[in-house]
Design a protein around this motif. Structure first.
Motif, PDB file in Angstrom:
ATOM      1  N   THR A  50       0.814  -1.216   0.000  1.00 45.79           N
ATOM      2  CA  THR A  50       0.000   0.000   0.000  1.00 45.79           C
ATOM      3  C   THR A  50       0.846   1.264   0.000  1.00 45.79           C
ATOM      4  OG1 THR A  50      -0.153   0.062   2.423  1.00 45.79           O
ATOM      5  CG2 THR A  50      -1.860  -1.192   1.243  1.00 45.79           C
ATOM      6  N   MET A  72      -3.573  -3.554  -3.461  1.00 42.49           N
ATOM      7  CA  MET A  72      -2.529  -2.856  -2.708  1.00 42.49           C
ATOM      8  C   MET A  72      -1.976  -1.683  -3.515  1.00 42.49           C
ATOM      9  SD  MET A  72      -1.894  -4.256   0.314  1.00 42.49           S
ATOM     10  CE  MET A  72      -1.857  -5.789   1.252  1.00 42.49           C
ATOM     11  N   LYS A  75      -3.989   1.545  -3.510  1.00 41.21           N
ATOM     12  CA  LYS A  75      -3.786   2.370  -2.321  1.00 41.21           C
ATOM     13  C   LYS A  75      -2.450   3.109  -2.371  1.00 41.21           C
ATOM     14  CE  LYS A  75      -6.902   0.142   0.907  1.00 41.21           C
ATOM     15  NZ  LYS A  75      -7.625   1.411   1.110  1.00 41.21           N
TER      16      LYS A  75
END
Length: 206
Positions: A50, A72, A75
């Motif tokens: 992330t 992921m 983000k």
């Protein structure tokens, strides 16, 4: 752990990763990036997740991140855009077992808390060594299994739940130390409770 299981696991963890595993691994991440910032050049972060580490790199660094999980990466891209992280030049979806970069592309390659997650970690280490320049640095933070004590017993009990947890509690350090072109220069225990390890390896040649 197979790649499909990992994909499913991290799709599940992505919404809460920063406040769970991300919080536990923060000390290792800061230690790794702090060391990387002492040098210069192009950095590859394998398993960028992330993007928790991205804001810690010096603004004048050049960082490329890869991850297998699109959830992921979404983000991570949001963090880069919201904070304006100019040091991040690229974030790409990629399997770490087959890095889509030429040989000797990066001055530093880092893998933070990812090697106990990926299938075939030995193959990942070979790819890391391949894309690192001769004389370059490989910086790793990860949990490795203990051989004695109460935490070692807990790791053994947790091991069968790897697919649920998304990582291997009984991951042996020898699985990342077998690449012949990489030499260990530092090995240090990290908080919490010495559960994590900082490894610095150097690629021979150059």
């Amino acid at each position: 752990m197979d790649i499909k299981t990992i994909q499913t696991s991290y799709a599940r963890w992505a919404p809460i990763y920063d406040k769970t595993f991300g919080a536990i691994t923060n000390d290792g991440r800061r230690r790794a990036v702090g060391y990387i910032n002492s040098g210069s050049g192009h950095v590859l972060e394998v398993g960028v997740g992330t993007g928790l580490s991205l804001g810690h790199y010096r603004p004048d660094m050049k960082v490329t991140g890869i991850d297998f999980s699109e959830e992921m990466l979404a983000k991570a891209r949001t963090k880069v855009q919201e904070v304006g992280l100019r040091q991040v030049v690229e974030l790409r979806q990629m399997d770490a077992r087959a890095l889509d970069f030429p040989d000797n592309s990066f001055d530093t390659v880092t893998a933070m808390h990812v090697l106990s997650v990926v299938p075939e970690p030995e193959r990942v280490m070979s790819e890391i060594a391949r894309v690192c320049k001769p004389g370059g640095r490989v910086v790793i933070t990860n949990h490795f299994k203990r051989t004695s004590g109460p935490l070692a017993a807990l790791e053994r009990v947790s091991a069968p739940f790897a697919n649920v947890l998304g990582w291997h509690s009984d991951f042996a350090i020898e699985r990342v130390l077998g690449e012949p072109s990489l030499t260990v220069e530092e090995r240090t225990s990290l908080p919490p409770l010495g559960m994590m390890t900082f490894l610095l390896l150097r690629k021979t040649g150059g």
